[in-house]
Design a protein around this motif. Structure first.
Motif, PDB file in Angstrom:
ATOM      1  N   HIS A 126      -6.958  -0.331  -8.674  1.00  0.00           N
ATOM      2  CA  HIS A 126      -6.601  -0.548  -7.264  1.00  0.00           C
ATOM      3  C   HIS A 126      -7.385  -1.691  -6.628  1.00  0.00           C
ATOM      4  CE1 HIS A 126      -3.680   2.451  -6.223  1.00  0.00           C
ATOM      5  NE2 HIS A 126      -4.398   3.440  -6.715  1.00  0.00           N
ATOM      6  N   HIS A 148       1.456   6.958 -13.762  1.00  0.00           N
ATOM      7  CA  HIS A 148       2.007   5.667 -13.308  1.00  0.00           C
ATOM      8  C   HIS A 148       1.141   4.535 -13.835  1.00  0.00           C
ATOM      9  CE1 HIS A 148      -1.361   5.643 -10.556  1.00  0.00           C
ATOM     10  NE2 HIS A 148      -1.008   6.840 -10.138  1.00  0.00           N
ATOM     11  N   ASN A 150      -0.651   0.768 -12.915  1.00  0.00           N
ATOM     12  CA  ASN A 150      -1.381   0.358 -11.719  1.00  0.00           C
ATOM     13  C   ASN A 150      -1.843  -1.093 -11.836  1.00  0.00           C
ATOM     14  OD1 ASN A 150      -3.078   0.074  -9.506  1.00  0.00           O
ATOM     15  ND2 ASN A 150      -3.963   2.122  -9.720  1.00  0.00           N
ATOM     16  N   ASP A 209      -7.745   4.425 -12.574  1.00  0.00           N
ATOM     17  CA  ASP A 209      -6.854   4.157 -11.434  1.00  0.00           C
ATOM     18  C   ASP A 209      -7.625   3.511 -10.286  1.00  0.00           C
ATOM     19  OD1 ASP A 209      -4.257   4.725  -9.900  1.00  0.00           O
ATOM     20  OD2 ASP A 209      -5.723   5.801  -8.681  1.00  0.00           O
ATOM     21  N   HIS A 249       0.252   1.001  -7.311  1.00  0.00           N
ATOM     22  CA  HIS A 249       0.932   1.623  -8.452  1.00  0.00           C
ATOM     23  C   HIS A 249       2.188   0.830  -8.800  1.00  0.00           C
ATOM     24  CE1 HIS A 249      -0.960   5.780  -7.276  1.00  0.00           C
ATOM     25  NE2 HIS A 249      -1.853   4.857  -7.620  1.00  0.00           N
TER      26      HIS A 249
HETATM   27 ZN    ZN Z   1      -3.855   5.292  -7.585  1.00  0.00          ZN
END
Ligand code: ZN
Length: 336
Positions: free
Chosen positions: A154, A193, A195, A150, A299
């Protein structure tokens, strides 16, 4: 937790970060990691392994509370290094934090002998957790998070993402081998989720270059995030080009490096606000060389992987609203 069950949390983020804390702590603020750490000592589950010793160490906590001694007094093996984890017997509950904050990206870990010695892999932490939990002889719930995937997404960090996906896959391998030997175990693999929507895009004649370009990501020795730790606004184009070349093996043209330098100096050229920062700008430019491009830095609402093996797996619907997974876990635990 169901009476008689024990628990464990394993992550490459701080062990008090949102995903592990969601399984154990109650807090109005996800960022109150010192408060969550205090709750961890009270909850006293069997295994805590990850990063984030600053939330437990009296020298680094704002209230100077010594949670590490608290865990020792409760009989935990309090661990700070990979060697300590690997030599640990299964006779004590485990409290291991292997970096001050999040654990470094796997690509940086693999290419730094000091980090290799000091920090275990996610698969090694998973093995240690399962060994301890099995030793208790009780039913257990273990959550293992590949958190850096994650973090990499990002900032559009391709080598960060790919190597941490592989590290997570290794941890799934550990869980599936345990499941094969203990068929009464249910293994669920999912995420909360999507991303940033990374993708391998067609490049070259008949898209024939994409595989070759993507293979460059496999040869990169540093995450884009680690490279960004060494760049600064006053550096020359030549210095920036060689910094990026050292970490990625890719030689940017002067105009490409100039765009990155503009972004470092906060005049980012990316028209999409969410990608208008230095690392995503580097990622956009490197997409010309790797065929890996991204949809944003946040996300997404995509469908995500949900798969399971073991008792109860066949009752898992192929499509599920993510919050309904909690009811599925409860049903499986009630049946066990
Ligand atoms: Zn995140």
């Amino acid at each position: 937790m169901k009476h008689g069950w024990v628990g464990g949390l394993v992550t490459t983020a701080t062990v008090t970060h949102a995903t592990p804390a969601g399984f154990l702590a109650q807090s109005d603020k996800r960022d109150d990691e010192e408060g969550i750490a205090t709750q961890y000592l009270e909850r006293a589950i069997q295994v805590y392994l990850g990063g984030g010793y600053r939330f437990f160490d009296p020298a680094l906590r704002s209230d100077k509370k010594d949670l590490l001694s608290g865990f020792r007094e409760k009989g935990y093996a309090v661990l700070r290094s990979r060697d300590e984890l690997l030599s640990q017997k299964s006779d004590k509950p485990l409290f291991g934090t292997f970096s001050e904050s999040h654990i470094p990206y796997t690509v940086d870990h693999l290419n730094d002998p000091a980090l290799l010695r000091s920090i275990p892999t996610l698969a090694e932490m998973t093995t240690a957790a399962l060994t301890r939990l099995e030793h208790t002889g009780q039913g257990f719930l273990l959550q293992v998070e590949g958190a850096k995937i994650d973090h990499a997404a990002h900032v559009n960090d391709a080598p960060g993402l790919v190597r941490d996906q592989i590290a997570f896959d290794d941890a799934i391998g550990v869980a599936l081998r345990f499941q094969a030997e203990h068929p009464d175990t249910l293994v669920v693999v999912t995420t909360d989720h999507g991303n940033s929507n990374p993708g391998l895009f067609g490049q070259g004649d008949g898209y024939g270059d994409s595989d070759k370009l993507f293979s460059k990501v496999g040869r990169m020795s540093r995450s884009y995030s680690a490279i960004s730790g060494d760049w600064y606004a006053d550096m020359t184009i030549g210095e920036l080009t060689s910094l990026i070349h050292d970490g990625t093996g890719i030689e940017l043209s002067a105009s490409e490096a100039g765009l990155v330098l503009d972004a470092i100096r906060s005049h980012g050229p990316n028209p999409y606000t969410y990608q208008n920062a230095a690392i995503p700008t580097l990622a956009s430019i490197l997409a010309n060389h790797t065929a890996v491009s991204w949809g944003g830095t946040s996300h997404t609402g995509d469908y995500v992987t949900l798969t399971a093996q073991g008792p109860g797996a066949s009752s898992l619907p192929s499509l599920l609203i993510n919050t309904d997974l909690n009811a599925f876990y409860r049903k499986c635990m009630a049946r066990a």
